[in-house]
Scaffold this motif. Structure first.
Motif, PDB file in Angstrom:
ATOM      1  N   ARG A  16       1.111  -1.290  -0.052  1.00  0.00           N
ATOM      2  CA  ARG A  16       0.248   0.054  -0.075  1.00  0.00           C
ATOM      3  C   ARG A  16       0.777   1.297   0.083  1.00  0.00           C
ATOM      4  O   ARG A  16       0.354   1.921  -0.352  1.00  0.00           O
ATOM      5  N   LYS A  69      -6.464  -5.297  -3.326  1.00  0.00           N
ATOM      6  CA  LYS A  69      -7.397  -4.120  -2.600  1.00  0.00           C
ATOM      7  C   LYS A  69      -6.382  -3.646  -2.877  1.00  0.00           C
ATOM      8  O   LYS A  69      -5.913  -1.587  -2.219  1.00  0.00           O
ATOM      9  N   ILE A  73      -5.831   1.170  -3.098  1.00  0.00           N
ATOM     10  CA  ILE A  73      -6.280   2.245  -2.146  1.00  0.00           C
ATOM     11  C   ILE A  73      -4.578   3.135  -2.328  1.00  0.00           C
ATOM     12  O   ILE A  73      -5.189   4.109  -2.566  1.00  0.00           O
ATOM     13  N   SER A 146      -4.602   6.001   7.210  1.00  0.00           N
ATOM     14  CA  SER A 146      -5.900   4.826   6.050  1.00  0.00           C
ATOM     15  C   SER A 146      -5.577   3.431   6.637  1.00  0.00           C
ATOM     16  O   SER A 146      -6.778   3.333   6.555  1.00  0.00           O
ATOM     17  N   VAL A 150      -9.647   1.484   6.648  1.00  0.00           N
ATOM     18  CA  VAL A 150      -8.987   0.009   5.609  1.00  0.00           C
ATOM     19  C   VAL A 150      -8.210  -0.134   6.708  1.00  0.00           C
ATOM     20  O   VAL A 150      -7.213  -0.316   6.004  1.00  0.00           O
ATOM     21  N   VAL A 157     -14.340  -3.349   0.703  1.00  0.00           N
ATOM     22  CA  VAL A 157     -13.666  -1.949   0.150  1.00  0.00           C
ATOM     23  C   VAL A 157     -14.937  -1.281  -0.924  1.00  0.00           C
ATOM     24  O   VAL A 157     -15.323  -2.201  -2.276  1.00  0.00           O
ATOM     25  N   HIS A 158     -15.507  -0.155  -0.609  1.00  0.00           N
ATOM     26  CA  HIS A 158     -16.311   0.535  -1.652  1.00  0.00           C
ATOM     27  C   HIS A 158     -15.585   1.886  -2.115  1.00  0.00           C
ATOM     28  O   HIS A 158     -16.095   2.904  -2.136  1.00  0.00           O
ATOM     29  N   PHE A 159     -15.613   1.263  -3.614  1.00  0.00           N
ATOM     30  CA  PHE A 159     -14.405   1.247  -3.961  1.00  0.00           C
ATOM     31  C   PHE A 159     -15.413   2.316  -5.099  1.00  0.00           C
ATOM     32  O   PHE A 159     -15.516   3.596  -5.540  1.00  0.00           O
ATOM     33  N   VAL A 164     -18.124   8.093  -3.137  1.00  0.00           N
ATOM     34  CA  VAL A 164     -16.639   8.069  -3.870  1.00  0.00           C
ATOM     35  C   VAL A 164     -16.843   9.099  -5.088  1.00  0.00           C
ATOM     36  O   VAL A 164     -15.652   9.470  -5.558  1.00  0.00           O
ATOM     37  N   LEU A 250     -12.182  10.398   1.417  1.00  0.00           N
ATOM     38  CA  LEU A 250     -12.407   9.660   0.883  1.00  0.00           C
ATOM     39  C   LEU A 250     -11.788   7.800   1.663  1.00  0.00           C
ATOM     40  O   LEU A 250     -12.889   6.348   0.580  1.00  0.00           O
ATOM     41  N   LEU A 251     -10.581   8.418   2.489  1.00  0.00           N
ATOM     42  CA  LEU A 251     -10.563   6.743   3.275  1.00  0.00           C
ATOM     43  C   LEU A 251     -11.738   6.677   3.876  1.00  0.00           C
ATOM     44  O   LEU A 251     -11.870   4.998   4.272  1.00  0.00           O
ATOM     45  N   PHE A 254     -14.115   4.795   1.378  1.00  0.00           N
ATOM     46  CA  PHE A 254     -13.545   3.347   0.974  1.00  0.00           C
ATOM     47  C   PHE A 254     -13.640   2.450   2.426  1.00  0.00           C
ATOM     48  O   PHE A 254     -14.329   0.549   2.328  1.00  0.00           O
TER      49      PHE A 254
END
Length: 257
Positions: A16, A69, A73, A146, A150, A157-159, A164, A250-251, A254
């Motif tokens: 990441r 994933k 991210i 982050s 997450v 994860v809600h991409f 978003v 955004l985090l 997500f």
């Protein structure tokens, strides 16, 4: 040999951070050697690994999905920060259009792409200002926190949520708004110069407005740019704050918050 059981979790943290540095402003520049980027990612992952309560994981089919994933991210967080920070380049393009410098784009050694002349000048000032005021620490703070939103072992994860997309679209619109605010003093002043030249061409048709206008705009634009630098640095400070807020938002999205 307990560290072998914790190595998969460390690898996820490292992936990441490495993906985040690959798209983050300043850290992703070409003139920063890749060896230093990897070493910094390892060092940062080492710190985060002993800061978080990392669970013991096994290398199985789900583990490879977790790697994908983590890459997504990191790339998305760095990309949204880069999009907002490139407001400075857009502001430089607006200024170059009015001053006549847009016909002379230069190659930016940091990104390897063509950049407006004024945009590169202002971008260099912004990067130095960011480093002097420790703004890059705020960017690294985003990837550190982050993991609170997450976790590495969280698979869902809600991409693709609507929120978003709205946040990403809002970041792009914010980038253009900040770019307009940065360039408005010069663009507005040079617009008045265009109006004055238009009136003079009507009053004195024999005068060649195009020959007189280009050096006149440069002669007036450069001092105005010097006068606008204090407000420019204030806008850069607001831009960094906007980057941090957007990354946190955004985090949260997500993580499903």
């Amino acid at each position: 040999m307990e560290w072998i059981n914790q190595f998969p979790a460390f690898l996820l943290i490292f992936v990441r951070i490495l993906a985040f540095l690959a798209t983050l402003p300043i850290f992703s520049y070409r003139n920063v050697p890749n060896m230093y980027k990897i070493a910094f990612a390892l060092f940062f992952a080492y710190i985060i690994f002993f800061t978080l309560d990392v669970p013991t994981m096994e290398v199985e089919a789900t583990f490879f999905l977790l790697i994908i994933k983590e890459v997504l991210i990191g790339l998305l967080l760095g990309l949204i920060a880069s999009i907002l920070f490139y407001a400075i380049q857009v502001a430089g393009a607006f200024i170059d259009i009015k001053m006549g410098f847009l016909i002379a784009n230069v190659m930016d050694p940091q990104t390897g792409a063509q950049t407006p002349l004024t945009g590169g000048f202002l971008y260099a000032f912004a990067v130095l200002f960011l480093l002097v005021t420790d703004g890059h620490h705020l960017l690294l703070d985003g990837i550190f926190y982050s993991y609170a939103y997450v976790p590495v072992d969280e698979m869902t994860v809600h991409f693709g949520g609507a929120s978003v997309m709205e946040t990403a679209a809002g970041a792009v619109s914010t980038m253009f708004v900040i770019a307009f605010q940065m360039s408005f003093p010069i663009v507005g002043a040079l617009f008045l110069v265009d109006v004055a030249l238009g009136l003079m061409s009507r009053a004195v048709p024999q005068m060649n407005v195009f020959v007189v206008g280009l050096p006149l705009k440069i002669f007036l634009g450069l001092p105005i740019m010097l006068l606008m630098l204090p407000s420019f640095f204030w806008l850069v400070s607001n831009l960094v704050d906007e980057i941090v807020v957007t990354m946190r938002t955004l985090l949260q999205l997500f993580g499903g918050a």
